[in-house]
Motif scaffolding. Structure first.
Motif, PDB file in Angstrom:
ATOM      1  N   HIS A 329      -2.625  -4.441  -4.643  1.00  0.00           N
ATOM      2  CA  HIS A 329      -3.393  -3.281  -5.095  1.00  0.00           C
ATOM      3  C   HIS A 329      -3.875  -2.396  -3.952  1.00  0.00           C
ATOM      4  O   HIS A 329      -4.630  -1.457  -4.184  1.00  0.00           O
ATOM      5  CB  HIS A 329      -4.592  -3.745  -5.930  1.00  0.00           C
ATOM      6  CG  HIS A 329      -4.214  -4.602  -7.100  1.00  0.00           C
ATOM      7  ND1 HIS A 329      -3.548  -4.100  -8.206  1.00  0.00           N
ATOM      8  CD2 HIS A 329      -4.383  -5.930  -7.323  1.00  0.00           C
ATOM      9  CE1 HIS A 329      -3.331  -5.084  -9.065  1.00  0.00           C
ATOM     10  NE2 HIS A 329      -3.823  -6.203  -8.553  1.00  0.00           N
ATOM     11  N   GLY A 330      -3.475  -2.681  -2.748  1.00  0.00           N
ATOM     12  CA  GLY A 330      -3.925  -1.857  -1.629  1.00  0.00           C
ATOM     13  C   GLY A 330      -3.855  -2.601  -0.316  1.00  0.00           C
ATOM     14  O   GLY A 330      -2.831  -3.214   0.016  1.00  0.00           O
ATOM     15  N   LEU A 331      -4.961  -2.594   0.435  1.00  0.00           N
ATOM     16  CA  LEU A 331      -5.033  -3.267   1.732  1.00  0.00           C
ATOM     17  C   LEU A 331      -6.220  -4.217   1.748  1.00  0.00           C
ATOM     18  O   LEU A 331      -7.257  -3.956   1.129  1.00  0.00           O
ATOM     19  CB  LEU A 331      -5.199  -2.240   2.867  1.00  0.00           C
ATOM     20  CG  LEU A 331      -4.058  -1.254   3.102  1.00  0.00           C
ATOM     21  CD1 LEU A 331      -4.461  -0.243   4.178  1.00  0.00           C
ATOM     22  CD2 LEU A 331      -2.785  -1.984   3.515  1.00  0.00           C
ATOM     23  N   GLU A 332      -6.067  -5.312   2.475  1.00  0.00           N
ATOM     24  CA  GLU A 332      -7.161  -6.239   2.716  1.00  0.00           C
ATOM     25  C   GLU A 332      -7.530  -6.187   4.199  1.00  0.00           C
ATOM     26  O   GLU A 332      -6.655  -6.250   5.066  1.00  0.00           O
ATOM     27  CB  GLU A 332      -6.781  -7.658   2.316  1.00  0.00           C
ATOM     28  CG  GLU A 332      -6.590  -7.835   0.821  1.00  0.00           C
ATOM     29  CD  GLU A 332      -6.283  -9.272   0.445  1.00  0.00           C
ATOM     30  OE1 GLU A 332      -5.992 -10.080   1.354  1.00  0.00           O
ATOM     31  OE2 GLU A 332      -6.344  -9.590  -0.755  1.00  0.00           O
ATOM     32  N   VAL A 333      -8.830  -6.071   4.461  1.00  0.00           N
ATOM     33  CA  VAL A 333      -9.345  -6.033   5.830  1.00  0.00           C
ATOM     34  C   VAL A 333     -10.092  -7.340   6.081  1.00  0.00           C
ATOM     35  O   VAL A 333     -11.153  -7.582   5.487  1.00  0.00           O
ATOM     36  CB  VAL A 333     -10.273  -4.829   6.051  1.00  0.00           C
ATOM     37  CG1 VAL A 333     -10.787  -4.799   7.493  1.00  0.00           C
ATOM     38  CG2 VAL A 333      -9.557  -3.527   5.713  1.00  0.00           C
ATOM     39  N   HIS A 334      -9.536  -8.198   6.927  1.00  0.00           N
ATOM     40  CA  HIS A 334     -10.130  -9.502   7.227  1.00  0.00           C
ATOM     41  C   HIS A 334     -10.921  -9.424   8.527  1.00  0.00           C
ATOM     42  O   HIS A 334     -10.428  -8.902   9.538  1.00  0.00           O
ATOM     43  CB  HIS A 334      -9.051 -10.576   7.369  1.00  0.00           C
ATOM     44  CG  HIS A 334      -8.147 -10.687   6.190  1.00  0.00           C
ATOM     45  ND1 HIS A 334      -8.569 -11.136   4.962  1.00  0.00           N
ATOM     46  CD2 HIS A 334      -6.817 -10.401   6.043  1.00  0.00           C
ATOM     47  CE1 HIS A 334      -7.555 -11.134   4.107  1.00  0.00           C
ATOM     48  NE2 HIS A 334      -6.483 -10.698   4.745  1.00  0.00           N
ATOM     49  N   HIS A 335     -12.138  -9.955   8.496  1.00  0.00           N
ATOM     50  CA  HIS A 335     -12.961 -10.035   9.700  1.00  0.00           C
ATOM     51  C   HIS A 335     -13.052 -11.495  10.128  1.00  0.00           C
ATOM     52  O   HIS A 335     -13.562 -12.346   9.389  1.00  0.00           O
ATOM     53  CB  HIS A 335     -14.362  -9.470   9.425  1.00  0.00           C
ATOM     54  CG  HIS A 335     -15.283  -9.539  10.605  1.00  0.00           C
ATOM     55  ND1 HIS A 335     -16.653  -9.543  10.496  1.00  0.00           N
ATOM     56  CD2 HIS A 335     -15.012  -9.594  11.938  1.00  0.00           C
ATOM     57  CE1 HIS A 335     -17.196  -9.609  11.704  1.00  0.00           C
ATOM     58  NE2 HIS A 335     -16.220  -9.633  12.589  1.00  0.00           N
ATOM     59  N   VAL A 336     -12.534 -11.792  11.319  1.00  0.00           N
ATOM     60  CA  VAL A 336     -12.580 -13.139  11.892  1.00  0.00           C
ATOM     61  C   VAL A 336     -13.384 -13.050  13.177  1.00  0.00           C
ATOM     62  O   VAL A 336     -13.199 -12.125  13.973  1.00  0.00           O
ATOM     63  CB  VAL A 336     -11.157 -13.662  12.190  1.00  0.00           C
ATOM     64  CG1 VAL A 336     -11.211 -15.065  12.754  1.00  0.00           C
ATOM     65  CG2 VAL A 336     -10.298 -13.614  10.935  1.00  0.00           C
ATOM     66  N   ARG A 337     -14.289 -14.009  13.380  1.00  0.00           N
ATOM     67  CA  ARG A 337     -15.113 -13.921  14.592  1.00  0.00           C
ATOM     68  C   ARG A 337     -15.558 -15.300  15.061  1.00  0.00           C
ATOM     69  O   ARG A 337     -15.491 -16.292  14.310  1.00  0.00           O
ATOM     70  CB  ARG A 337     -16.318 -13.029  14.357  1.00  0.00           C
ATOM     71  CG  ARG A 337     -17.414 -13.646  13.525  1.00  0.00           C
ATOM     72  CD  ARG A 337     -18.631 -12.735  13.510  1.00  0.00           C
ATOM     73  NE  ARG A 337     -19.826 -13.442  13.106  1.00  0.00           N
ATOM     74  CZ  ARG A 337     -21.053 -12.962  13.253  1.00  0.00           C
ATOM     75  NH1 ARG A 337     -21.232 -11.768  13.793  1.00  0.00           N
ATOM     76  NH2 ARG A 337     -22.093 -13.651  12.870  1.00  0.00           N
ATOM     77  N   THR A 338     -16.045 -15.343  16.306  1.00  0.00           N
ATOM     78  CA  THR A 338     -16.632 -16.565  16.842  1.00  0.00           C
ATOM     79  C   THR A 338     -18.110 -16.591  16.477  1.00  0.00           C
ATOM     80  O   THR A 338     -18.753 -15.550  16.327  1.00  0.00           O
ATOM     81  CB  THR A 338     -16.481 -16.638  18.366  1.00  0.00           C
ATOM     82  OG1 THR A 338     -17.063 -15.450  18.956  1.00  0.00           O
ATOM     83  CG2 THR A 338     -15.028 -16.720  18.776  1.00  0.00           C
ATOM     84  N   SER A 339     -18.654 -17.805  16.347  1.00  0.00           N
ATOM     85  CA  SER A 339     -20.073 -17.965  16.043  1.00  0.00           C
ATOM     86  C   SER A 339     -20.793 -18.498  17.264  1.00  0.00           C
ATOM     87  O   SER A 339     -20.184 -18.892  18.261  1.00  0.00           O
ATOM     88  CB  SER A 339     -20.249 -18.941  14.877  1.00  0.00           C
ATOM     89  OG  SER A 339     -19.895 -20.258  15.282  1.00  0.00           O
ATOM     90  N   GLY A 340     -22.130 -18.526  17.168  1.00  0.00           N
ATOM     91  CA  GLY A 340     -22.923 -19.053  18.269  1.00  0.00           C
ATOM     92  C   GLY A 340     -22.660 -20.517  18.533  1.00  0.00           C
ATOM     93  O   GLY A 340     -22.947 -21.023  19.624  1.00  0.00           O
ATOM     94  N   LEU A 341     -22.088 -21.216  17.562  1.00  0.00           N
ATOM     95  CA  LEU A 341     -21.758 -22.631  17.728  1.00  0.00           C
ATOM     96  C   LEU A 341     -20.358 -22.832  18.291  1.00  0.00           C
ATOM     97  O   LEU A 341     -19.899 -23.970  18.436  1.00  0.00           O
ATOM     98  CB  LEU A 341     -21.880 -23.356  16.380  1.00  0.00           C
ATOM     99  CG  LEU A 341     -23.277 -23.320  15.741  1.00  0.00           C
ATOM    100  CD1 LEU A 341     -23.238 -23.982  14.368  1.00  0.00           C
ATOM    101  CD2 LEU A 341     -24.298 -23.999  16.638  1.00  0.00           C
ATOM    102  N   GLY A 342     -19.668 -21.708  18.597  1.00  0.00           N
ATOM    103  CA  GLY A 342     -18.338 -21.814  19.177  1.00  0.00           C
ATOM    104  C   GLY A 342     -17.217 -21.882  18.166  1.00  0.00           C
ATOM    105  O   GLY A 342     -16.052 -22.031  18.543  1.00  0.00           O
ATOM    106  N   ARG A 343     -17.539 -21.797  16.858  1.00  0.00           N
ATOM    107  CA  ARG A 343     -16.487 -21.841  15.854  1.00  0.00           C
ATOM    108  C   ARG A 343     -15.808 -20.484  15.730  1.00  0.00           C
ATOM    109  O   ARG A 343     -16.410 -19.435  15.950  1.00  0.00           O
ATOM    110  CB  ARG A 343     -17.064 -22.277  14.500  1.00  0.00           C
ATOM    111  CG  ARG A 343     -17.462 -23.746  14.449  1.00  0.00           C
ATOM    112  CD  ARG A 343     -17.697 -24.182  13.015  1.00  0.00           C
ATOM    113  NE  ARG A 343     -18.863 -23.524  12.440  1.00  0.00           N
ATOM    114  CZ  ARG A 343     -20.078 -24.058  12.420  1.00  0.00           C
ATOM    115  NH1 ARG A 343     -20.278 -25.250  12.963  1.00  0.00           N
ATOM    116  NH2 ARG A 343     -21.078 -23.417  11.868  1.00  0.00           N
ATOM    117  N   PHE A 344     -14.560 -20.510  15.312  1.00  0.00           N
ATOM    118  CA  PHE A 344     -13.751 -19.306  15.113  1.00  0.00           C
ATOM    119  C   PHE A 344     -13.321 -19.324  13.657  1.00  0.00           C
ATOM    120  O   PHE A 344     -12.553 -20.196  13.239  1.00  0.00           O
ATOM    121  CB  PHE A 344     -12.545 -19.328  16.057  1.00  0.00           C
ATOM    122  CG  PHE A 344     -11.737 -18.066  16.067  1.00  0.00           C
ATOM    123  CD1 PHE A 344     -12.335 -16.834  16.272  1.00  0.00           C
ATOM    124  CD2 PHE A 344     -10.352 -18.108  15.897  1.00  0.00           C
ATOM    125  CE1 PHE A 344     -11.578 -15.668  16.309  1.00  0.00           C
ATOM    126  CE2 PHE A 344      -9.593 -16.950  15.933  1.00  0.00           C
ATOM    127  CZ  PHE A 344     -10.212 -15.731  16.148  1.00  0.00           C
TER     128      PHE A 344
END
Length: 500
Positions: A329-344
């Motif tokens: 139905h269009g486009l998906e914008v995914h936000h992936v980031r690191t956290s203060g605990l070091g997780r991605f």
């Protein structure tokens, strides 16, 4: 008396750093005396260069060269007069590219002469070749939230004398009368040869505009191996991380921090996994340490566009990656980031209904001082395929979605697009103000500064697209002789345009 000129190599590209080493040696049996520093008396060194477009030869201004050369060193020994004992020699290095620049490929001959009435001497000539070999795509690195007009580093790969070399050049904005141009500051430098099969070189973006860290990184890829250069590594012994197989792409740009860290987001070979690779060094490091993987995120589908950025250092140097993926139905914008605990990890997905992706497109990202992320994407309307739309998505400091996406219609494209990008202004005073550029299939360029009329650049536009934003906006192009150069993003067509 013998005067010798030594160049470190015999092959250069136009505009490359060319240091000339001059050695004056007393081979007589007596001490030779020199008068006071020129220009009041003889004793200056003259450099003469003969080559293409210099059939009669060109000499560097002897007054200026003498202040950097042997006569200056001689006079500095004892004040107003200098002496050279038997067997003694004096050395000096001159930035030949500054005093005698070359603008055309070909073979050049250089000689030096000592202008002295009692014992004039001329060196044996040395020859070198200036080449215009094909270049690989260039990458631009700059400071996030720095002062306006900060220098930007460009890096690329270039074939020189049968070897693929890692090249760099620094650009900054200069004023010519009332107009601004992205002028060259310094000369191109060949850092060394890379292994056969090396396919891309990347310059990192940094959140360290104050230059707290003395560590400065460069990145290149050879197949499945990621290479990085910073002290104490060398071109033959770089930092290295080996993937299991060549990736689909490296997410641009690599990111470096004031803590000496380097982050490289990587999309796996089949496009279904995002990995974050890291390196670290310090100004006092004595060993090259291995890179490591911070984490990886499974992707629903293969992204068609991506971009990475850093939080301000005051917020912890967190990495954010935005991926654009087509959906039914269009486009998906995914936000992936690191956290203060070091997780991605992936923290949010935004659905942009009724939009389709532009080919070879790259979103623009900006994180403000509070940690809020804004992602800007150029897209086309699914109902009107030529209708250009700018979609802006905002994420809160915790990574979650903010207000609804904002859509701005930008008009219709005159023809099919080939590549596109959005860039927030990196200077702090502009707070991420957006500029965009679209390369059309016919070679013309469209942007907000082209007044709705596509422009022709003087040289072919470099791909992937790169914009330099200072007081003006500039697109990176490929001069077949000089290499990467910037041209203003404007509506006027330069005389002698190549048409892209």
């Amino acid at each position: 008396m013998r005067l010798t000129v030594i160049l470190p190599k015999t092959d250069y590209i136009v505009g490359e750093h060319r240091p000339a080493r001059l050695i004056l040696r007393n081979e007589s049996g007596m001490t030779l005396a020199f008068g006071a520093t020129p220009p009041t008396t003889p004793g200056a060194v003259r450099l003469t260069l003969i080559g293409p477009a210099l059939s009669g030869g060109a000499s560097a201004p002897w007054r200026e060269v003498s202040s950097k050369a042997l006569s200056h060193a001689l006079a500095a020994r004892t004040g107003s007069r200098g002496r050279l004992a038997p067997g003694q020699s004096i050395e000096s290095t001159i930035a030949l590219h500054d005093w005698l620049p070359v603008t055309k490929p070909g073979r050049y001959r250089l000689e030096a002469s000592l202008l002295h009435a009692a014992y004039p001497v001329v060196s044996s000539p040395v020859e070198f070749d200036v080449l215009a070999p094909p270049l690989c795509p260039a990458s631009l690195g700059c400071d996030i939230a720095g002062p306006e007009g900060s220098e930007v580093l460009t890096t690329w790969l270039q074939e020189v004398a049968g070897q693929r070399m890692l090249m760099t050049r620094v650009f900054h904005e200069t004023r010519d009368g009332q107009s601004l141009t992205a002028g060259l500051h310094g000369a191109a430098r060949a850092l060394g040869a890379v292994a056969p099969g090396t396919s891309e070189a990347l310059a990192p973006w940094s959140n360290d505009p104050a230059r707290i860290s003395s560590v400065s990184w460069l990145v290149w890829r050879n197949g499945a191996s990621l290479m990085a250069l910073a002290e104490p590594a060398t071109m033959t012994g770089p930092f290295r991380f080996d993937l299991e197989e060549p990736p689909a792409r490296l997410v641009r740009p690599p990111l470096q921090t004031a803590a000496g860290e380097l982050f490289i987001p990587v999309i796996s070979a089949r496009g279904r996994e995002l990995r974050l690779i890291a390196f670290r060094s310090a100004s006092d490091a004595t060993h090259v340490t291995p890179g490591w993987e911070i984490g990886r995120v499974r992707l629903r589908g293969a992204p068609v566009a991506s971009r990475a950025t850093l939080q301000p250092a005051s917020l912890g140097n967190g990495v954010s990656v935005v991926l654009i993926e087509p959906s039914p139905h269009g486009l998906e914008v995914h936000h992936v980031r690191t956290s203060g605990l070091g997780r991605f990890s992936r923290v949010e997905t935004t659905h942009l209904r009724g939009l389709s992706a532009l080919p070879d497109s790259e979103p623009g990202l900006w994180i403000d001082a509070s940690g809020r992320l804004r992602a800007a994407v150029l897209a086309l309307s699914s109902k009107a395929p030529r209708q250009l739309v700018l979609a802006e998505v905002t994420h809160r400091p915790d990574g979650r979605l903010g207000p609804p996406a904002r859509m701005t219609a930008l008009g219709e494209l005159p023809c099919a697009p080939r590549s596109a990008l959005v860039r927030p202004h990196p200077a702090l005073k502009h707070a991420g103000a957006l500029t965009w550029a679209i390369l059309l299939e016919d070679g013309r360029l469209l942007g907000p500064g082209t007044s709705g009329a596509p422009m022709w650049t003087r040289h072919p536009v470099s791909l992937p697209l790169e914009l330099y934003l200072g007081q003006g906006a500039y697109i990176l192009t490929r001069d077949p002789v000089r290499g990467p150069v910037f041209e203003p993003l404007r509506s006027t067509r330069p005389t002698g345009s190549s048409g892209g």
